[in-house]
Write a protein that holds these residues in place. Structure first.
Motif, mmCIF file in Angstrom:
data_model
loop_
_atom_site.group_PDB
_atom_site.id
_atom_site.type_symbol
_atom_site.label_atom_id
_atom_site.label_comp_id
_atom_site.label_asym_id
_atom_site.label_seq_id
_atom_site.Cartn_x
_atom_site.Cartn_y
_atom_site.Cartn_z
ATOM 1 N N MET A 1 1.748 2.118 -6.312
ATOM 2 C CA MET A 1 1.155 3.408 -6.571
ATOM 3 C C MET A 1 1.684 4.395 -5.532
ATOM 4 O O MET A 1 1.825 4.072 -4.375
ATOM 5 C CB MET A 1 -0.361 3.299 -6.487
ATOM 6 C CG MET A 1 -1.049 4.630 -6.618
ATOM 7 S SD MET A 1 -2.814 4.567 -6.405
ATOM 8 C CE MET A 1 -3.309 3.697 -7.835
ATOM 9 N N ALA A 2 1.939 5.563 -5.951
ATOM 10 C CA ALA A 2 2.468 6.577 -5.051
ATOM 11 C C ALA A 2 1.414 6.979 -4.024
ATOM 12 O O ALA A 2 0.210 6.983 -4.297
ATOM 13 C CB ALA A 2 2.901 7.790 -5.852
ATOM 14 N N LEU A 3 1.892 7.316 -2.853
ATOM 15 C CA LEU A 3 0.997 7.705 -1.765
ATOM 16 C C LEU A 3 0.184 8.939 -2.132
ATOM 17 O O LEU A 3 -0.999 9.031 -1.790
ATOM 18 C CB LEU A 3 1.803 7.951 -0.494
ATOM 19 C CG LEU A 3 1.016 8.363 0.745
ATOM 20 C CD1 LEU A 3 0.036 7.263 1.133
ATOM 21 C CD2 LEU A 3 1.951 8.679 1.884
ATOM 22 N N GLY A 4 0.776 9.869 -2.864
ATOM 23 C CA GLY A 4 0.065 11.082 -3.268
ATOM 24 C C GLY A 4 -1.134 10.773 -4.147
ATOM 25 O O GLY A 4 -2.216 11.354 -3.976
ATOM 26 N N LEU A 5 -0.955 9.875 -5.104
ATOM 27 C CA LEU A 5 -2.066 9.494 -5.979
ATOM 28 C C LEU A 5 -3.138 8.752 -5.197
ATOM 29 O O LEU A 5 -4.333 8.957 -5.415
ATOM 30 C CB LEU A 5 -1.556 8.642 -7.141
ATOM 31 C CG LEU A 5 -2.587 8.226 -8.176
ATOM 32 C CD1 LEU A 5 -3.281 9.442 -8.773
ATOM 33 C CD2 LEU A 5 -1.927 7.387 -9.257
ATOM 34 N N TRP A 6 -2.723 7.907 -4.275
ATOM 35 C CA TRP A 6 -3.656 7.176 -3.413
ATOM 36 C C TRP A 6 -4.534 8.166 -2.633
ATOM 37 O O TRP A 6 -5.751 8.015 -2.569
ATOM 38 C CB TRP A 6 -2.869 6.270 -2.480
ATOM 39 C CG TRP A 6 -3.672 5.469 -1.524
ATOM 40 C CD1 TRP A 6 -3.803 5.697 -0.188
ATOM 41 C CD2 TRP A 6 -4.473 4.330 -1.803
ATOM 42 N NE1 TRP A 6 -4.618 4.758 0.377
ATOM 43 C CE2 TRP A 6 -5.053 3.906 -0.600
ATOM 44 C CE3 TRP A 6 -4.755 3.619 -2.957
ATOM 45 C CZ2 TRP A 6 -5.897 2.811 -0.521
ATOM 46 C CZ3 TRP A 6 -5.594 2.531 -2.871
ATOM 47 C CH2 TRP A 6 -6.145 2.132 -1.667
ATOM 48 N N CYS A 7 -3.908 9.175 -2.076
ATOM 49 C CA CYS A 7 -4.644 10.192 -1.305
ATOM 50 C C CYS A 7 -5.544 11.029 -2.213
ATOM 51 O O CYS A 7 -6.667 11.365 -1.833
ATOM 52 C CB CYS A 7 -3.674 11.092 -0.554
ATOM 53 S SG CYS A 7 -2.794 10.244 0.770
ATOM 54 N N ALA A 68 -4.487 0.927 4.460
ATOM 55 C CA ALA A 68 -3.583 0.859 3.309
ATOM 56 C C ALA A 68 -2.537 1.970 3.323
ATOM 57 O O ALA A 68 -1.509 1.849 2.646
ATOM 58 C CB ALA A 68 -4.382 0.916 2.018
ATOM 59 N N ILE A 69 -2.762 3.034 4.060
ATOM 60 C CA ILE A 69 -1.732 4.070 4.209
ATOM 61 C C ILE A 69 -0.499 3.459 4.866
ATOM 62 O O ILE A 69 0.635 3.731 4.470
ATOM 63 C CB ILE A 69 -2.263 5.239 5.069
ATOM 64 C CG1 ILE A 69 -3.293 6.042 4.301
ATOM 65 C CG2 ILE A 69 -1.137 6.135 5.568
ATOM 66 C CD1 ILE A 69 -2.795 7.238 3.569
ATOM 67 N N PHE A 70 -0.736 2.648 5.891
ATOM 68 C CA PHE A 70 0.371 2.070 6.648
ATOM 69 C C PHE A 70 0.855 0.737 6.086
ATOM 70 O O PHE A 70 1.957 0.298 6.403
ATOM 71 C CB PHE A 70 -0.038 1.900 8.117
ATOM 72 C CG PHE A 70 -0.364 3.214 8.772
ATOM 73 C CD1 PHE A 70 0.641 4.119 9.073
ATOM 74 C CD2 PHE A 70 -1.670 3.557 9.052
ATOM 75 C CE1 PHE A 70 0.349 5.339 9.655
ATOM 76 C CE2 PHE A 70 -1.986 4.772 9.649
ATOM 77 C CZ PHE A 70 -0.956 5.670 9.945
ATOM 78 N N ARG A 71 0.029 0.081 5.282
ATOM 79 C CA ARG A 71 0.405 -1.193 4.659
ATOM 80 C C ARG A 71 0.207 -1.098 3.155
ATOM 81 O O ARG A 71 -0.812 -1.537 2.612
ATOM 82 C CB ARG A 71 -0.467 -2.335 5.228
ATOM 83 C CG ARG A 71 -0.488 -2.499 6.716
ATOM 84 C CD ARG A 71 0.534 -3.462 7.281
ATOM 85 N NE ARG A 71 0.739 -4.673 6.530
ATOM 86 C CZ ARG A 71 0.162 -5.841 6.787
ATOM 87 N NH1 ARG A 71 -0.696 -5.967 7.769
ATOM 88 N NH2 ARG A 71 0.456 -6.897 6.060
ATOM 89 N N PRO A 72 1.153 -0.515 2.425
ATOM 90 C CA PRO A 72 0.999 -0.287 0.971
ATOM 91 C C PRO A 72 0.741 -1.556 0.170
ATOM 92 O O PRO A 72 0.141 -1.490 -0.903
ATOM 93 C CB PRO A 72 2.326 0.345 0.567
ATOM 94 C CG PRO A 72 2.942 0.844 1.807
ATOM 95 C CD PRO A 72 2.410 -0.004 2.928
ATOM 96 N N GLU A 73 1.167 -2.692 0.665
ATOM 97 C CA GLU A 73 0.953 -3.924 -0.108
ATOM 98 C C GLU A 73 -0.531 -4.314 -0.172
ATOM 99 O O GLU A 73 -0.912 -5.154 -0.975
ATOM 100 C CB GLU A 73 1.770 -5.079 0.482
ATOM 101 C CG GLU A 73 1.368 -5.504 1.876
ATOM 102 C CD GLU A 73 2.042 -4.733 3.001
ATOM 103 O OE1 GLU A 73 1.840 -5.125 4.155
ATOM 104 O OE2 GLU A 73 2.741 -3.746 2.738
ATOM 105 N N LEU A 74 -1.373 -3.703 0.650
ATOM 106 C CA LEU A 74 -2.803 -4.001 0.624
ATOM 107 C C LEU A 74 -3.571 -3.173 -0.418
ATOM 108 O O LEU A 74 -4.738 -3.429 -0.662
ATOM 109 C CB LEU A 74 -3.408 -3.738 2.008
ATOM 110 C CG LEU A 74 -2.914 -4.660 3.113
ATOM 111 C CD1 LEU A 74 -3.532 -4.253 4.438
ATOM 112 C CD2 LEU A 74 -3.213 -6.102 2.803
#
Length: 77
Positions: A1-7, A68-74
């Motif tokens: 998932m893209a970081l933007g959508l996560w945020c 999860a910002i720093f570890r995307p696999e989580l």
């Protein structure tokens, strides 16, 4: 998932929590509506109990979000 959508998802969730904790949302969803917005466990809770529950889960979500910002696999989504 893209970081933007996560945020974006976390921002929407934070706005919901902020409304419940600070702007009378807990009083508004007290009673049967709390089972829709929080879950069946909250049917007989008062506004203060709802606020505390949301605050605890919001803080836990904040910790998970930062990790999860720093570890995307989580990220589960």
């Amino acid at each position: 998932m893209a970081l933007g959508l996560w945020c974006l998802l976390f921002t929407i969730y934070s706005a919901y929590c902020w409304w419940i904790i600070g702007f009378g949302g807990a009083k508004w969803i007290e009673g049967w509506k709390s089972s829709i917005f929080i879950g069946l466990v909250s049917l007989d809770w008062n506004a203060e109990q709802i606020r505390m529950y949301v605050l605890i889960f919001w803080l836990a979500s904040l910790v998970y979000f930062v990790i999860a910002i720093f570890r995307p696999e989580l990220r589960l989504i």
